[in-house]
Design an enzyme around this catalytic site. Structure first.
Site, PDB file in Angstrom:
ATOM      1  N   GLY A 191       6.877   4.579   8.219  1.00 39.33           N
ATOM      2  CA  GLY A 191       6.160   5.602   8.296  1.00 39.33           C
ATOM      3  C   GLY A 191       6.081   6.227   9.740  1.00 39.33           C
ATOM      4  N   CYS A 237      13.468  10.381   6.798  1.00 45.52           N
ATOM      5  CA  CYS A 237      13.182   9.828   8.338  1.00 45.52           C
ATOM      6  C   CYS A 237      14.694   9.684   9.086  1.00 45.52           C
ATOM      7  CB  CYS A 237      12.851   8.451   8.286  1.00 45.52           C
ATOM      8  SG  CYS A 237      13.849   7.396   7.244  1.00 45.52           S
ATOM      9  N   GLU A 247       9.737   0.545  10.656  1.00 40.62           N
ATOM     10  CA  GLU A 247      10.936   1.798  10.199  1.00 40.62           C
ATOM     11  C   GLU A 247       9.840   2.825  10.309  1.00 40.62           C
ATOM     12  OE1 GLU A 247      13.812   1.106   9.285  1.00 40.62           O
ATOM     13  OE2 GLU A 247      13.988  -1.107   8.672  1.00 40.62           O
ATOM     14  N   GLU A 262      10.227  15.384  15.450  1.00 41.73           N
ATOM     15  CA  GLU A 262      10.622  15.213  14.093  1.00 41.73           C
ATOM     16  C   GLU A 262       9.916  16.257  13.145  1.00 41.73           C
ATOM     17  OE1 GLU A 262       9.118  11.702  11.840  1.00 41.73           O
ATOM     18  OE2 GLU A 262      11.177  11.589  11.110  1.00 41.73           O
ATOM     19  N   LYS A 282       0.948  -1.168  -0.119  1.00 38.32           N
ATOM     20  CA  LYS A 282      -0.010  -0.080   0.015  1.00 38.32           C
ATOM     21  C   LYS A 282       0.754   1.124  -0.016  1.00 38.32           C
ATOM     22  CE  LYS A 282      -1.884   2.875   2.575  1.00 38.32           C
ATOM     23  NZ  LYS A 282      -1.951   4.027   1.848  1.00 38.32           N
TER      24      LYS A 282
HETATM   25  P1  NAD Z   1       2.115   8.007   8.113  1.00 38.67           P
HETATM   26  O1  NAD Z   1       2.669   7.315   9.200  1.00 38.67           O
HETATM   27  O2  NAD Z   1       1.118   9.050   8.446  1.00 38.67           O
HETATM   28  O3  NAD Z   1       1.810   6.933   6.662  1.00 38.67           O
HETATM   29  C1  NAD Z   1       2.628   6.051   6.255  1.00 38.67           C
HETATM   30  C2  NAD Z   1       1.632   5.126   5.493  1.00 38.67           C
HETATM   31  O4  NAD Z   1       0.861   4.438   6.453  1.00 38.67           O
HETATM   32  C3  NAD Z   1       0.798   5.701   4.384  1.00 38.67           C
HETATM   33  O5  NAD Z   1       0.731   4.783   3.198  1.00 38.67           O
HETATM   34  C4  NAD Z   1      -0.488   5.976   5.215  1.00 38.67           C
HETATM   35  O6  NAD Z   1      -1.673   5.921   4.203  1.00 38.67           O
HETATM   36  C5  NAD Z   1      -0.469   4.615   5.987  1.00 38.67           C
HETATM   37  N1  NAD Z   1      -1.279   4.733   7.180  1.00 38.67           N
HETATM   38  C6  NAD Z   1      -1.688   5.771   8.095  1.00 38.67           C
HETATM   39  N2  NAD Z   1      -2.668   5.325   8.811  1.00 38.67           N
HETATM   40  C7  NAD Z   1      -2.401   3.992   8.949  1.00 38.67           C
HETATM   41  C8  NAD Z   1      -3.003   3.236  10.045  1.00 38.67           C
HETATM   42  N3  NAD Z   1      -3.772   3.456  10.949  1.00 38.67           N
HETATM   43  N4  NAD Z   1      -2.829   1.948   9.574  1.00 38.67           N
HETATM   44  C9  NAD Z   1      -1.960   1.294   8.565  1.00 38.67           C
HETATM   45  N5  NAD Z   1      -1.510   2.232   7.902  1.00 38.67           N
HETATM   46  C10 NAD Z   1      -1.550   3.738   7.935  1.00 38.67           C
HETATM   47  O7  NAD Z   1       3.708   8.814   7.754  1.00 38.67           O
HETATM   48  P2  NAD Z   1       3.898   9.686   6.506  1.00 38.67           P
HETATM   49  O8  NAD Z   1       3.331  10.890   6.949  1.00 38.67           O
HETATM   50  O9  NAD Z   1       3.413   9.059   5.170  1.00 38.67           O
HETATM   51  O10 NAD Z   1       5.311   9.488   6.572  1.00 38.67           O
HETATM   52  C11 NAD Z   1       6.449  10.159   7.308  1.00 38.67           C
HETATM   53  C12 NAD Z   1       6.994   9.400   8.329  1.00 38.67           C
HETATM   54  O11 NAD Z   1       7.275   8.179   7.874  1.00 38.67           O
HETATM   55  C13 NAD Z   1       7.920  10.129   9.266  1.00 38.67           C
HETATM   56  O12 NAD Z   1       7.728   9.990  10.576  1.00 38.67           O
HETATM   57  C14 NAD Z   1       9.295   9.425   8.657  1.00 38.67           C
HETATM   58  O13 NAD Z   1      10.148   9.610   9.612  1.00 38.67           O
HETATM   59  C15 NAD Z   1       8.818   8.015   8.581  1.00 38.67           C
HETATM   60  N6  NAD Z   1       9.626   7.342   7.749  1.00 38.67           N
HETATM   61  C16 NAD Z   1      10.411   6.282   8.313  1.00 38.67           C
HETATM   62  C17 NAD Z   1      11.654   5.497   7.404  1.00 38.67           C
HETATM   63  C18 NAD Z   1      12.456   4.706   8.057  1.00 38.67           C
HETATM   64  O14 NAD Z   1      12.901   3.652   7.130  1.00 38.67           O
HETATM   65  N7  NAD Z   1      12.406   4.406   9.309  1.00 38.67           N
HETATM   66  C19 NAD Z   1      11.643   5.813   6.104  1.00 38.67           C
HETATM   67  C20 NAD Z   1      10.649   6.945   5.491  1.00 38.67           C
HETATM   68  C21 NAD Z   1       9.669   7.626   6.385  1.00 38.67           C
END
Ligand code: NAD
Length: 505
Positions: free
Chosen positions: A256, A312, A278, A409, A204
């Site tokens: 995320g 991230c 992650e 962050e 997804k």
């Molecule tokens: P997010 O958590 O809002 O969303 C990430 C994904 O999860 C999206 O596809 C979203 O639709 C989905 N999602 C949202 N709510 C959900 C739920 N309740 N259950 C399952 N899926 C759900 O994050 P974002 O704003 O898209 O991305 C930014 C974040 O991602 C930052 O905190 C960043 O640090 C992190 N990130 C981490 C890494 C890593 O490798 N550690 C890499 C890239 C980004």
């Protein structure tokens, strides 16, 4: 004649593709030459090897952050759509796991090669859908994504060698949820090891940057990947929630925010589902007085301004030794004036658009909190475009560890500068965070590098460089940055089970 969507196809062929995707092609401007990147008006879900209309009958828009212009609509997958995708992946699993490792490797090689052949098309599409500069998508995102497929293609037939005596087996259907900041690269990080290990996948992508994951599905078709081995369901958080709660999954892999990661951990608890998370970070970038300061400035700029700071593992906290603080900050402030912010499709641009209105609002809020807390805000005087979402490169000095800008962050081009007197103080400040994803150290002394690396609580510690990635190097976090690793043997092991109980050595 080349009939790929990235080329100038004949009208008859174009009509066929319109029917396939249920929408008319529109053409987005490409940065150079006459080639164009085709974008359908609507994209269905990729289930069982083809694009299908969502049973939900709902669609979501995806836009270009640099202009606000809508690029396309993508299907919103509800529970029934997710269930259909998981069933397709489950049906494909027995045959896929029976393929020899050699065969699976061949499919991955083909995908990697096709991705490189169509690299420019992917780079333009990613830049349009995400807002990051074409220089980065062209030189970092697309080549690294291809490298992940190549790397894992090489492992697929060597699982018994890499885990000797452990009799590795695939897990089953894996549900993978990824964020918007590296849409193609995160898809590659997830899909490549899962397939190499013999699993099938439901992926997804993020709701605001789904186009390159959908384009990747065309490569899966082109590579002849058996139907159902990879399925892509687009949608928002509700789609992700439906996926991670589906009882048919053997594993959930999530990248995320920490907040959503915690929710997923609770949702899968007690179900026997394997889980890797992650999550977010607040990386410390340490500059010692003996460092090559001009090079360190470049490293710090890459650490925080790459991908507009939507990284991230960004080095969002700079710790500078007091004796060089003044001179270092002066060099840094002069350097940020030379960062070219603007049209992401211009190959001279260093920093593109902020990904969304919501992300821009968060950056604004935290910068306001930084100023209210007494820190001094320095911003590049660059001119920002009138349309779309933009934020100038920003550096805060006079920051205390207790400030929100030093703890939370921001996920934007905002650097918080702190100081330290001794290496012990630098380590204490660097580790004073709920996160533990990345850190960087600039020093001339090899022994000091090792000293820091042993003490920093971070999954990745870069030395005299920052934000460099390699599929052979495991990547992941400590504390609230998550658990599990992607890349390296550890990343592969996370997609396998070892039935004789032998932990991979
Ligand atoms: P997010 O958590 O809002 O969303 C990430 C994904 O999860 C999206 O596809 C979203 O639709 C989905 N999602 C949202 N709510 C959900 C739920 N309740 N259950 C399952 N899926 C759900 O994050 P974002 O704003 O898209 O991305 C930014 C974040 O991602 C930052 O905190 C960043 O640090 C992190 N990130 C981490 C890494 C890593 O490798 N550690 C890499 C890239 C980004």
């Amino acid at each position: 004649m080349d009939e790929r969507p990235g080329s100038t196809a004949r009208p008859a062929r174009r009509r066929a593709r319109e029917l396939e995707f249920g929408g008319a092609w529109r053409y987005a401007p490409a940065p150079e030459g006459t080639e164009h990147v085709a974008i359908a008006e609507r994209y269905g879900l990729f289930v069982g090897g083809g694009f299908v209309a969502p049973r939900s009958r709902r669609w979501l828009p995806t836009s270009d952050p640099a202009t606000g212009r809508q690029l396309a609509e993508v299907a919103w997958a509800g529970e029934r759509d997710v269930d259909r995708a998981v069933r397709a992946a489950a049906a494909a699993f027995p045959a896929w796991r029976r393929h020899s490792g050699d065969d699976r490797g061949r499919f991955l090689f083909r995908i990697a090669r096709l991705l490189l052949e169509r690299a420019r098309e992917f780079a333009v599409l990613e830049t349009l859908d995400n807002g990051k500069p074409i220089r980065e998508t062209r030189d970092i995102d697309v080549p690294l994504a291809a490298q992940h497929f190549f790397h894992h293609a090489g492992w697929a037939d060597k699982l018994d060698l890499v885990f000797p005596g452990a009799r590795p087996e695939p897990l089953g259907v894996v549900g993978q949820v990824i964020p918007w900041n590296f849409p193609l690269l995160m898809a590659a990080w997830k899909v490549a090891p899962a397939l190499a290990a013999g699993n099938t996948v439901v992926l997804k992508p993020a709701e605001t940057s789904p186009l390159t994951a959908l384009r990747l599905c065309e490569l899966f078709q082109q590579a002849g990947l058996p139907p159902g081995v990879v399925n892509v369901v687009t949608g928002d958080g509700a789609t992700g929630r439906a996926l991670v709660r589906h009882p048919g999954l053997a594993k959930v892999a999530f990248t995320g925010s920490t907040e959503v990661g915690k929710e997923i951990q609770r949702a899968v608890a007690g179900r026997g589902t394997a889980l890797t998370l992650e999550l977010g970070g607040k990386g410390a970038h340490i500059v010692c007085e003996d460092a090559a300061l001009d090079q360190a400035v470049e490293g710090v700029v890459r650490g925080i301004f790459m991908n507009q700071g939507h990284v991230c593992c960004a080095g969002s906290r700079l710790l500078v030794q007091e004796s060089v603080h003044k001179v270092f900050v002066a060099k840094l402030l002069a350097r940020i004036e030379r960062i070219r912010v603007g049209d992401p499709l211009d190959k001279n641009t260093d920093m593109g658009a902020i990904h969304s209105a919501a992300q821009l609002a968060r950056i604004r809020e935290l910068c306001a909190a930084g100023r209210a807390g007494g820190a001094t805000m320095h911003q590049s005087r660059c001119a920002l475009p009138g349309r779309g979402y933009w934020w100038a490169p920003t550096v805060f000095t006079g920051v205390a560890s207790s400030h929100r800008i030093a703890r939370e962050e921001i996920f934007g081009p905002v650097l918080a500068v702190l100081t330290f007197r001794t290496p012990e103080e630098a380590v204490a400040k660097a580790n004073n965070t709920s996160y533990g994803l990345s850190a960087g150290v600039w020093t001339d002394k090899g022994a000091r590098i090792l000293w820091f690396a042993e003490r920093l609580e971070a999954g990745v510690v870069w030395n005299n460089t920052f934000n460099r990635f390699d599929p052979a190097a495991p990547f992941g976090g400590y504390k609230e940055s998550g658990f599990g690793r992607e890349g390296g043997r550890q990343g592969l092991a996370a997609y396998l089970r070892f039935p004789n109980g032998l932990a991979p050595g």
